[in-house]
Design a protein around this motif. Sequence first.
Motif, PDB file in Angstrom:
ATOM      1  N   GLY A 172       0.934  -1.067  -0.067  1.00  0.00           N
ATOM      2  CA  GLY A 172      -0.094  -0.008  -0.278  1.00  0.00           C
ATOM      3  C   GLY A 172       0.624   1.135   0.202  1.00  0.00           C
ATOM      4  O   GLY A 172       0.341   2.215  -0.436  1.00  0.00           O
ATOM      5  N   SER A 173       2.164   1.094   0.381  1.00  0.00           N
ATOM      6  CA  SER A 173       2.903   2.250   0.270  1.00  0.00           C
ATOM      7  C   SER A 173       3.536   2.558  -0.942  1.00  0.00           C
ATOM      8  O   SER A 173       4.205   3.607  -1.309  1.00  0.00           O
ATOM      9  CB  SER A 173       4.068   2.019   1.700  1.00  0.00           C
ATOM     10  N   ASP A 174       3.637   1.478  -1.899  1.00  0.00           N
ATOM     11  CA  ASP A 174       4.134   1.648  -3.071  1.00  0.00           C
ATOM     12  C   ASP A 174       3.275   0.943  -4.119  1.00  0.00           C
ATOM     13  O   ASP A 174       3.603  -0.061  -4.786  1.00  0.00           O
ATOM     14  CB  ASP A 174       5.618   0.924  -3.117  1.00  0.00           C
ATOM     15  N   PRO A 175       1.942   1.488  -4.441  1.00  0.00           N
ATOM     16  CA  PRO A 175       0.975   0.672  -5.319  1.00  0.00           C
ATOM     17  C   PRO A 175       1.565   0.506  -6.557  1.00  0.00           C
ATOM     18  O   PRO A 175       1.145  -0.397  -7.328  1.00  0.00           O
ATOM     19  CB  PRO A 175      -0.254   1.654  -5.317  1.00  0.00           C
ATOM     20  N   GLU A 176       2.472   1.464  -7.139  1.00  0.00           N
ATOM     21  CA  GLU A 176       3.054   1.103  -8.545  1.00  0.00           C
ATOM     22  C   GLU A 176       4.211   0.222  -8.412  1.00  0.00           C
ATOM     23  O   GLU A 176       4.620   0.043  -9.804  1.00  0.00           O
ATOM     24  CB  GLU A 176       3.460   2.560  -9.056  1.00  0.00           C
ATOM     25  N   GLY A 192      10.332  -7.454  -3.215  1.00  0.00           N
ATOM     26  CA  GLY A 192       8.849  -7.606  -3.304  1.00  0.00           C
ATOM     27  C   GLY A 192       8.296  -6.648  -2.260  1.00  0.00           C
ATOM     28  O   GLY A 192       9.090  -5.943  -1.276  1.00  0.00           O
ATOM     29  N   ARG A 193       6.815  -6.681  -2.154  1.00  0.00           N
ATOM     30  CA  ARG A 193       6.331  -5.851  -1.102  1.00  0.00           C
ATOM     31  C   ARG A 193       5.645  -6.765  -0.135  1.00  0.00           C
ATOM     32  O   ARG A 193       4.930  -7.867  -0.443  1.00  0.00           O
ATOM     33  CB  ARG A 193       5.326  -5.007  -1.836  1.00  0.00           C
ATOM     34  N   SER A 194       5.466  -6.256   1.058  1.00  0.00           N
ATOM     35  CA  SER A 194       4.706  -6.890   2.050  1.00  0.00           C
ATOM     36  C   SER A 194       3.398  -6.385   2.491  1.00  0.00           C
ATOM     37  O   SER A 194       2.948  -5.311   1.616  1.00  0.00           O
ATOM     38  CB  SER A 194       5.447  -6.642   3.278  1.00  0.00           C
ATOM     39  N   TYR A 195       2.609  -6.688   3.429  1.00  0.00           N
ATOM     40  CA  TYR A 195       1.355  -6.212   3.728  1.00  0.00           C
ATOM     41  C   TYR A 195       1.761  -4.777   4.880  1.00  0.00           C
ATOM     42  O   TYR A 195       0.815  -4.713   5.560  1.00  0.00           O
ATOM     43  CB  TYR A 195       0.341  -7.195   4.365  1.00  0.00           C
ATOM     44  N   GLY A 196       2.936  -4.436   5.014  1.00  0.00           N
ATOM     45  CA  GLY A 196       3.195  -3.394   5.985  1.00  0.00           C
ATOM     46  C   GLY A 196       4.288  -4.058   6.811  1.00  0.00           C
ATOM     47  O   GLY A 196       4.661  -3.376   7.699  1.00  0.00           O
ATOM     48  N   CYS A 197       4.708  -5.297   7.007  1.00  0.00           N
ATOM     49  CA  CYS A 197       5.824  -5.805   7.812  1.00  0.00           C
ATOM     50  C   CYS A 197       6.964  -5.572   7.132  1.00  0.00           C
ATOM     51  O   CYS A 197       7.402  -5.034   5.795  1.00  0.00           O
ATOM     52  CB  CYS A 197       5.627  -7.506   7.794  1.00  0.00           C
ATOM     53  N   PHE A 198       8.034  -5.635   7.894  1.00  0.00           N
ATOM     54  CA  PHE A 198       9.430  -5.402   7.820  1.00  0.00           C
ATOM     55  C   PHE A 198      10.112  -6.561   7.204  1.00  0.00           C
ATOM     56  O   PHE A 198      10.606  -7.435   8.153  1.00  0.00           O
ATOM     57  CB  PHE A 198      10.485  -4.885   9.026  1.00  0.00           C
ATOM     58  N   SER A 199       9.859  -7.189   6.032  1.00  0.00           N
ATOM     59  CA  SER A 199      10.134  -8.419   5.645  1.00  0.00           C
ATOM     60  C   SER A 199      11.685  -8.507   5.339  1.00  0.00           C
ATOM     61  O   SER A 199      12.016  -7.470   4.857  1.00  0.00           O
ATOM     62  CB  SER A 199       9.586  -9.090   4.465  1.00  0.00           C
ATOM     63  N   THR A 200      12.433  -9.507   5.500  1.00  0.00           N
ATOM     64  CA  THR A 200      13.799  -9.369   5.424  1.00  0.00           C
ATOM     65  C   THR A 200      14.171 -10.976   4.616  1.00  0.00           C
ATOM     66  O   THR A 200      13.335 -11.919   4.293  1.00  0.00           O
ATOM     67  CB  THR A 200      14.770  -9.668   6.703  1.00  0.00           C
ATOM     68  N   MET A 253      -0.037  -0.766   4.184  1.00  0.00           N
ATOM     69  CA  MET A 253       1.083   0.364   4.327  1.00  0.00           C
ATOM     70  C   MET A 253       2.079  -0.023   5.619  1.00  0.00           C
ATOM     71  O   MET A 253       1.685  -0.456   6.464  1.00  0.00           O
ATOM     72  CB  MET A 253       0.563   1.807   4.286  1.00  0.00           C
ATOM     73  N   SER A 254       3.293   0.578   5.197  1.00  0.00           N
ATOM     74  CA  SER A 254       4.108   0.448   6.409  1.00  0.00           C
ATOM     75  C   SER A 254       3.744   1.658   7.134  1.00  0.00           C
ATOM     76  O   SER A 254       3.099   2.792   6.663  1.00  0.00           O
ATOM     77  CB  SER A 254       5.588   0.759   5.774  1.00  0.00           C
ATOM     78  N   SER A 288       7.260   0.855  -7.640  1.00  0.00           N
ATOM     79  CA  SER A 288       8.247   1.518  -7.906  1.00  0.00           C
ATOM     80  C   SER A 288       9.547   1.001  -7.330  1.00  0.00           C
ATOM     81  O   SER A 288      10.774   1.457  -8.022  1.00  0.00           O
ATOM     82  CB  SER A 288       8.000   3.064  -8.065  1.00  0.00           C
ATOM     83  N   GLY A 289       9.534   0.593  -6.133  1.00  0.00           N
ATOM     84  CA  GLY A 289      10.667   0.317  -5.538  1.00  0.00           C
ATOM     85  C   GLY A 289      10.915   1.254  -4.203  1.00  0.00           C
ATOM     86  O   GLY A 289      11.669   1.129  -3.402  1.00  0.00           O
ATOM     87  N   PHE A 290      10.064   2.456  -4.390  1.00  0.00           N
ATOM     88  CA  PHE A 290      10.019   3.484  -3.169  1.00  0.00           C
ATOM     89  C   PHE A 290       8.855   3.564  -2.516  1.00  0.00           C
ATOM     90  O   PHE A 290       7.776   3.760  -3.198  1.00  0.00           O
ATOM     91  CB  PHE A 290      10.341   4.776  -3.906  1.00  0.00           C
ATOM     92  N   ALA A 291       8.881   3.519  -1.125  1.00  0.00           N
ATOM     93  CA  ALA A 291       7.498   3.780  -0.341  1.00  0.00           C
ATOM     94  C   ALA A 291       7.268   5.364  -0.230  1.00  0.00           C
ATOM     95  O   ALA A 291       7.981   6.193   0.011  1.00  0.00           O
ATOM     96  CB  ALA A 291       8.040   3.378   0.844  1.00  0.00           C
ATOM     97  N   ARG A 292       6.078   5.508  -0.823  1.00  0.00           N
ATOM     98  CA  ARG A 292       5.654   7.086  -0.744  1.00  0.00           C
ATOM     99  C   ARG A 292       4.608   7.266   0.137  1.00  0.00           C
ATOM    100  O   ARG A 292       4.341   8.242   0.501  1.00  0.00           O
ATOM    101  CB  ARG A 292       5.037   7.145  -2.312  1.00  0.00           C
ATOM    102  N   ARG A 293       3.791   6.267   0.658  1.00  0.00           N
ATOM    103  CA  ARG A 293       2.854   6.627   1.496  1.00  0.00           C
ATOM    104  C   ARG A 293       3.004   5.717   2.735  1.00  0.00           C
ATOM    105  O   ARG A 293       3.427   4.585   2.739  1.00  0.00           O
ATOM    106  CB  ARG A 293       1.401   6.374   1.057  1.00  0.00           C
ATOM    107  N   PHE A 294       2.467   6.395   4.100  1.00  0.00           N
ATOM    108  CA  PHE A 294       2.497   5.514   5.323  1.00  0.00           C
ATOM    109  C   PHE A 294       1.138   5.579   6.084  1.00  0.00           C
ATOM    110  O   PHE A 294       0.509   6.636   6.210  1.00  0.00           O
ATOM    111  CB  PHE A 294       3.592   5.959   6.094  1.00  0.00           C
ATOM    112  N   SER A 295       0.883   4.455   6.786  1.00  0.00           N
ATOM    113  CA  SER A 295      -0.469   4.555   7.211  1.00  0.00           C
ATOM    114  C   SER A 295      -0.314   3.622   8.663  1.00  0.00           C
ATOM    115  O   SER A 295       0.273   2.822   8.533  1.00  0.00           O
ATOM    116  CB  SER A 295      -1.574   4.214   6.531  1.00  0.00           C
ATOM    117  N   ASN A 296      -1.174   3.896   9.637  1.00  0.00           N
ATOM    118  CA  ASN A 296      -1.533   3.156  10.653  1.00  0.00           C
ATOM    119  C   ASN A 296      -2.713   2.292  10.896  1.00  0.00           C
ATOM    120  O   ASN A 296      -3.155   1.728  11.851  1.00  0.00           O
ATOM    121  CB  ASN A 296      -1.180   3.842  12.154  1.00  0.00           C
TER     122      ASN A 296
END
Length: 226
Positions: free
Chosen positions: A118-122, A196-204, A138-139, A124-132
């Motif tokens: 959700g922080s990077d819907p396109e 790749g993208r997570s569901y908001g987690c800090f995946s490693t 989102m992250s 792109s490799g960059f997080a643009r949005r953040f939410s709680n």
Amino acid sequence: MRLSRRGIILGGSAMLAGCATASPPPPPITVAAVTPPPPPTYTAAVQIVPPPLDPQRLVRPELMSRAMAALDIHHERLPLRDRMYLVDFQKFSGEQRLYEVDLIGGRVTALRTSHGRGSDPEHSGFARRFSNEPESHMSSVGAYATAGPSWGSQQGPNVLLDGLEYSNNLARDRAIIIHGADYADPEFLAREGKLGRSYGCFSTAHTDLPMLRERMGHGRLLFAAA
């Protein structure tokens, strides 16, 4: 028998001489000179200077400064001050942007971590949005307290997190954790050019997770910022 006057005188002289030699005068008392002790010497206190923090300058100074301030602000929830963890969401997902900072030795170790879809819907490799918000995928940014290693039915081994600020205080409700993921492994990065993208987690990466589970523990700071 009568003693002559001469005998009396000689006898008296002998008696006087005997008294004089029987008790000779005591020898003179000599007093040894006492040398005063030397004055005490004082050694200047040795000042221990800790090694410089992040000598390689891997972390943005602003991010480091904000994280150090968060340690003081949330000190009651962060009793462990030997190391802390930072995430720089300004950086591309393919870069190393998860940092372990040794607050005693100064060394910084850099790893990779994903951000929420959700922080990077396109993608792109960059997080643009953040939410709680729940279900935002989102992250979330801000200060977290590590809450120890755990195990989940979906993600397996992980590290739990407690959000400490209004921007992330629903982390437990949203199941925002640190866990390993295939899309964070080096093979995925080599193939796709980004994580790749997570569901908001800090995946490693799976290979990095065991070290993080062992070292993060319970009560250390993780600070994420963009």
